[in-house]
Design an enzyme around this catalytic site. Sequence first.
Site, mmCIF file in Angstrom:
data_model
loop_
_atom_site.group_PDB
_atom_site.id
_atom_site.type_symbol
_atom_site.label_atom_id
_atom_site.label_comp_id
_atom_site.label_asym_id
_atom_site.label_seq_id
_atom_site.Cartn_x
_atom_site.Cartn_y
_atom_site.Cartn_z
ATOM 1 C CB SER A 265 -0.915 -0.009 1.222
ATOM 2 O OG SER A 265 -0.133 0.021 2.385
ATOM 3 C CD GLU A 292 6.614 -0.015 -9.059
ATOM 4 O OE1 GLU A 292 5.680 0.753 -9.342
ATOM 5 O OE2 GLU A 292 7.805 0.232 -9.363
ATOM 6 C CB CYS A 326 -1.966 -3.161 -7.649
ATOM 7 S SG CYS A 326 -1.050 -4.158 -8.822
HETATM 8 P P1 NAD Z 1 0.320 -3.670 2.842
HETATM 9 O O1 NAD Z 1 0.898 -2.354 2.545
HETATM 10 O O2 NAD Z 1 -0.694 -3.775 3.920
HETATM 11 O O3 NAD Z 1 1.478 -4.712 3.211
HETATM 12 C C1 NAD Z 1 2.586 -4.893 2.361
HETATM 13 C C2 NAD Z 1 3.748 -5.414 3.179
HETATM 14 O O4 NAD Z 1 4.155 -4.397 4.081
HETATM 15 C C3 NAD Z 1 3.420 -6.641 4.011
HETATM 16 O O5 NAD Z 1 4.500 -7.542 3.938
HETATM 17 C C4 NAD Z 1 3.272 -6.077 5.409
HETATM 18 O O6 NAD Z 1 3.593 -7.015 6.411
HETATM 19 C C5 NAD Z 1 4.291 -4.958 5.380
HETATM 20 N N1 NAD Z 1 4.038 -3.898 6.368
HETATM 21 C C6 NAD Z 1 2.869 -3.480 6.895
HETATM 22 N N2 NAD Z 1 3.077 -2.471 7.752
HETATM 23 C C7 NAD Z 1 4.408 -2.230 7.757
HETATM 24 C C8 NAD Z 1 5.249 -1.300 8.432
HETATM 25 N N3 NAD Z 1 4.750 -0.410 9.276
HETATM 26 N N4 NAD Z 1 6.572 -1.335 8.191
HETATM 27 C C9 NAD Z 1 7.085 -2.228 7.316
HETATM 28 N N5 NAD Z 1 6.339 -3.137 6.650
HETATM 29 C C10 NAD Z 1 5.023 -3.134 6.868
HETATM 30 O O7 NAD Z 1 -0.285 -4.229 1.450
HETATM 31 P P2 NAD Z 1 -1.047 -5.586 1.162
HETATM 32 O O8 NAD Z 1 -2.405 -5.527 1.764
HETATM 33 O O9 NAD Z 1 -0.210 -6.772 1.442
HETATM 34 O O10 NAD Z 1 -1.173 -5.497 -0.427
HETATM 35 C C11 NAD Z 1 -2.154 -4.737 -1.037
HETATM 36 C C12 NAD Z 1 -1.601 -3.420 -1.537
HETATM 37 O O11 NAD Z 1 -0.509 -3.647 -2.408
HETATM 38 C C13 NAD Z 1 -2.636 -2.660 -2.365
HETATM 39 O O12 NAD Z 1 -2.554 -1.291 -2.088
HETATM 40 C C14 NAD Z 1 -2.191 -2.961 -3.785
HETATM 41 O O13 NAD Z 1 -2.651 -2.016 -4.732
HETATM 42 C C15 NAD Z 1 -0.707 -2.962 -3.640
HETATM 43 N N6 NAD Z 1 -0.059 -3.696 -4.732
HETATM 44 C C16 NAD Z 1 0.581 -2.969 -5.696
HETATM 45 C C17 NAD Z 1 1.178 -3.609 -6.764
HETATM 46 C C18 NAD Z 1 1.883 -2.828 -7.842
HETATM 47 O O14 NAD Z 1 2.624 -3.427 -8.613
HETATM 48 N N7 NAD Z 1 1.695 -1.527 -7.930
HETATM 49 C C19 NAD Z 1 1.142 -5.006 -6.837
HETATM 50 C C20 NAD Z 1 0.508 -5.713 -5.826
HETATM 51 C C21 NAD Z 1 -0.097 -5.047 -4.773
#
Ligand code: NAD
Length: 542
Positions: A265, A292, A326
Amino acid sequence: MDVIAPDGMPANEPVLAHGPGSIERRTLLETLRELGGTVTEAPCVIDGKDVHTGRQFEVRPPHRREDVVATVHGAEHDTVDAAISAAMDARHDWQAMPLADRMAIFDRAADLLSGPWRARLNASTMLGQSKTIQQAEIDSACELIDFWRINNHFLATIAARQPRSTESAQNELEARPLDGFVLAICPFNFTSIAANLPSAPAVCGNTIVWKPSEKQALSAHFTMRLLHQAGLPDGVINLVHGDGGLVAERCLADPAFAGLHFTGSATVFRSLWQRIGSGITTYRQFPRIVGETGGKDFILAHPSADEDALVTAMIRGAFEYQGQKCSAASRAYLPRTLWARLRDRLIDETRGLAIGDVADPTTFLGAVIDERALRRHQDLFDRVAADADVTVMAGGTTDESDGWFVEPTILASDDPRHETMTTEWFGPILTCFVYEDSAWEEVLELVDTTSPYALTGAVFAEDEEAIGRARARLRFSAGNFYINDKPTGAVVGQQPFGGSRASGTNDKAGWENNIQRWISPRTVKRNLAPPTHHGYPSTEPD
Ligand code: NAD
């Protein structure tokens, strides 16, 4: 690597159909049953060794929430410290390994995944992340195989590209890795992305601390086992499960931190960037930051659009993998006359989508990833039910009796800047806004300025002039722009993926841009005729 295209790029891995009676369907469903009936122990893996910790958590299939399919060992502070040390210790030998040998390991991983590992990685993705057969196959098999092979292609291309040498100077550019370790933090929704985030920097000679999502831990576990079997040396990729905040706290405080490869995110990415910024004097180098992030991806239809292609793109683009891509279409702009023609069909098709256990091949949508995701949707449905600006055309309910199911939902909003048109819900909701047929220019302005994101978008039209206007006016509205196609399903090597604005740094995963970020080239000049006097002709007297 079997097939090389004329441009030298490896061909894409063919998608296996998994049709009725096929061997691949039988093998996959057997593997799924076997994995579903086992509780897999998923340790951290540091310096090639399994590390069991006291911070365990469970993986439950989102569509069968009472079952436990894995016990995962989440990292503690000392686990992360050990992972950083292992990555730093492995650097010397890994960098010293010839490029061709490093690449051969990832080619071998691709071959293993194309063959004996395919069903296992697909089944673990279906089970842990609730993907259907088709969605697992295009992700954890094909896209990951493509990442591994095509990253190699770009790395070899970069390494071969050399500066000009002259009679007096022999010049070289070494594809040197970064001077420290790389932290890879991954989202839950793609097994391929989760594997690519550590792999892309690793093949370039970097060593990695890899933190997959807690929700993807099962397929990450098998990915790590696969890489080990492919011959990846110990310590090159160190897998730490669990709490991202805890892992980031240790890694981003270390002077040897050299790069972040993130997908997830925008909120988490911003917080990591801020932390890196505030610690910038700590590091031995300026870290590379690649991230991303989210999207609020659009489908824009012109009055000349082909109705059948449009409806299909709306259904597939919005609802495949429960809208948890995404790139998923979550806002649509439809001209009034076209809307009047296709509305009933869109609603009927949406209501007819099969939702349930992904072990049933006829299922089109599985469950959303967890209870939090379901509650987020439930809250939105409660709000829109009381909102005069929004009409629920189809769906709008949740069901948690067996798993975290959210009905595929079509909303119609009279307000083009309603939260359902601007906010990423990351679920199966498509909000439609109806515009007057003559308002093409106005709707282009609206599409461009409504959401903070700029990841993917699609325009449907037969009128070439309208396509041209949309392409020009929406230049910065999407990093992946589709004409008469759904905005999901980018293929590595064909549609390099990534967006700008709040959608990320747009370094195009699986393309040369991304590989370049993990290299810090060294220029070497060898002087073949060193001067032996300090003066120049211009300094000589007349
Ligand atoms: P998220 O941001 O909740 O989590 C992503 C990762 O970050 C996880 O491994 C999580 O454990 C870690 N994380 C969470 N809080 C953290 C912190 N404070 N410090 C460090 N790491 C932390 O996202 P998600 O729910 O796993 O995935 C969905 C999101 O990813 C959506 O917004 C989606 O659009 C995006 N996404 C983007 C792409 C792209 O290529 N642009 C591809 C896939 C997913």
